[in-house]
Write a protein that holds these residues in place. Sequence first.
Motif, short mmCIF file in Angstrom:
data_model
loop_
_atom_site.label_atom_id
_atom_site.label_comp_id
_atom_site.label_asym_id
_atom_site.label_seq_id
_atom_site.Cartn_x
_atom_site.Cartn_y
_atom_site.Cartn_z
N ASP A 237 47.02 38.57 43.78
CA ASP A 237 46.44 39.77 44.38
C ASP A 237 47.18 40.18 45.64
O ASP A 237 47.45 41.37 45.86
CB ASP A 237 44.96 39.56 44.69
N GLU A 238 47.46 39.22 46.50
CA GLU A 238 48.12 39.56 47.77
C GLU A 238 49.48 40.18 47.53
O GLU A 238 49.89 41.11 48.24
CB GLU A 238 48.24 38.30 48.65
N GLU A 239 50.20 39.68 46.53
CA GLU A 239 51.51 40.25 46.18
C GLU A 239 51.36 41.69 45.71
O GLU A 239 52.15 42.58 46.07
CB GLU A 239 52.14 39.39 45.09
N VAL A 240 50.32 41.94 44.88
CA VAL A 240 50.07 43.29 44.36
C VAL A 240 49.64 44.22 45.49
O VAL A 240 50.08 45.39 45.57
CB VAL A 240 49.03 43.24 43.23
N ILE A 241 48.78 43.74 46.37
CA ILE A 241 48.33 44.55 47.51
C ILE A 241 49.51 44.90 48.41
O ILE A 241 49.65 46.05 48.88
CB ILE A 241 47.24 43.81 48.31
N ALA A 242 50.38 43.93 48.64
CA ALA A 242 51.55 44.18 49.49
C ALA A 242 52.45 45.25 48.88
O ALA A 242 52.99 46.12 49.58
CB ALA A 242 52.32 42.88 49.68
N ALA A 243 52.60 45.21 47.53
CA ALA A 243 53.42 46.22 46.87
C ALA A 243 52.79 47.60 47.02
O ALA A 243 53.51 48.60 47.20
CB ALA A 243 53.57 45.86 45.39
N ALA A 244 51.47 47.66 46.95
CA ALA A 244 50.78 48.94 47.12
C ALA A 244 50.95 49.45 48.54
O ALA A 244 51.21 50.64 48.77
CB ALA A 244 49.30 48.77 46.78
N ASP A 245 50.81 48.55 49.53
CA ASP A 245 50.96 48.96 50.93
C ASP A 245 52.39 49.43 51.19
O ASP A 245 52.61 50.42 51.92
CB ASP A 245 50.62 47.79 51.84
N GLU A 246 53.35 48.76 50.62
CA GLU A 246 54.75 49.12 50.85
C GLU A 246 55.04 50.53 50.35
O GLU A 246 55.88 51.24 50.92
CB GLU A 246 55.64 48.11 50.13
N ARG A 247 54.32 50.97 49.32
CA ARG A 247 54.56 52.29 48.74
C ARG A 247 53.54 53.32 49.18
O ARG A 247 53.53 54.45 48.68
CB ARG A 247 54.62 52.17 47.21
N GLY A 248 52.65 52.92 50.06
CA GLY A 248 51.73 53.87 50.67
C GLY A 248 50.62 54.38 49.76
O GLY A 248 50.09 55.47 50.00
#
Length: 534
Positions: free
Chosen positions: A510-521
């Motif tokens: 989940d944290e990896e997926v959340i980080a990817a979402a944050d990185e792309r705004g």
Amino acid sequence: MPAAPDFPPAPDAVKPVRALISLSDKAGLEDAARAMHDAGVELVSTGGTRAAIAGFGLPVKDVADLTGFPEMMDGRVKTLHPVVHGGLLGVRDAADHKAAMDAHGIGPIDIVWIDLYPFESTVASGAGFDAVIENIDIGGPAMIRSGSKNHGYVAVAVDAASIGEIVDALKADGTTSLALRKRLAARAFARTAAYDAAVSGWFAGQLGDAAPARKAIAGSLAQTLRYGENPHQTGAFYRTGEARPGVAYAQQIQGKELGYNNIADADAAYELVAEFEAPACVIVKHANPCGVAVGKNLSEAYARALECDAVSAFGGVIAVNRPLNGADARAITEIFTEVVIAPGADDEAKAVFAAKKNLRLLITDGLPDPHGPGEVFRSVAGGFLVQSRDRSLIRPADLKIVTRRQPTPQEIEDMLFAFTVAKHVKSNAIVYAKDGQTAGIGAGQMNRRDSARIAAIRAREAGEAKGLAHSLAQGSACASEAFFPFADGLLEAVAAGATSVIQPGGSMRDEEVIAAADERGIAMAFTGVRVFRH
């Protein structure tokens, strides 16, 4: 297990001399009773049925006249007697049976017509526990089973069709054939099995037992199908008696006979369209929605649903959640459609559909409750799976926003719409949606990334069909019915144009997926609820 007795073979033709009749529903009683009387059959009955037959001016005996015991205990005890069951079970041509019948004054009963206490309808009416218990028939099933076991001599009727066949046989030559009695016995045992299944299922429900040690499923034949999923397979459609509006009890207004796949698709479409409060349309092809939309009216909802994937919609099944009018019907009939299912249709709509002779129009007079109780079943080799219906309902307050960017009110609305659709798409499921309209749907893939890619293809093609320079998924919400195990599926959604994502969450990454979402705004919400549909 007792050894099989050396009985003489059952005769082919039996001339009935006595019939025992006990009915809750007395429709057709007079004509059948007169036919039996005219054939020389003595009529024996109980309570209200006996009074009704006497009211027709026909001679009729009370069961008490045979047994020598009055009906007692509020009707609980009246036919549970050796004279009754001896008359049903006695093998007429077996010397010892005949001697016992003669010694105890037991006369044969050659026809049994019983429809059982209305247990199922009493449950459906919402009656209380005690009232339902009193509508559990004891003597009726016992007599049906006794007569059916002794079908070598006894003809048993448990419904209008059965007594109709007996009456026809009596009118033909005054006898019942062995083939008829066997056929009636099979039908009668099925009826008592279904009755017991209804009782046991209700009782388990009263106890809150979701997994009783024994589980019975019963249904009544609604339709023998031309074939199953494929022409080399047989098929049949049964009703379980569940009081749920839908394809099982829909009135078919027009069109050729429904097929196995038509019924399955119509059910899938109608269960999904009932999820929406606004006027909505769902187009289903091969058990998956290919277009879902809401609108100011059904015509607009249909047009928007069709935009999602007009290619797949050809030859599909259409479900709506409002009664259809003429304008709706004209729009729907612009392309070939197999089935239309709706809660109603006015005369103008019916006239428009009538011009399409192969289109089946189903009217249900209601919508299923998507959040009501119920069970769903699936067969496996040597058994079946049972689960409660997916009654999940995700509201804005249920969402856990896990990204730095918060979703806009419109994105929340789009996410909830997309997740509702994903609940009805075969897993793995990805749905892109915007403004109450699906943009692309990816269904039934072995990995979530490929579902996201397929949904993106559909959205891009839909945009091209509208003459847009961009995909319909641009600015959409992406729903995944289960968690993203890796970030790759989410990245495909972002590439497709999604600006928000809704998913159950719960992956080790989940944290990896959340980080990817944050990185792309983009904004992402967790529901905490998985809605797999295999």
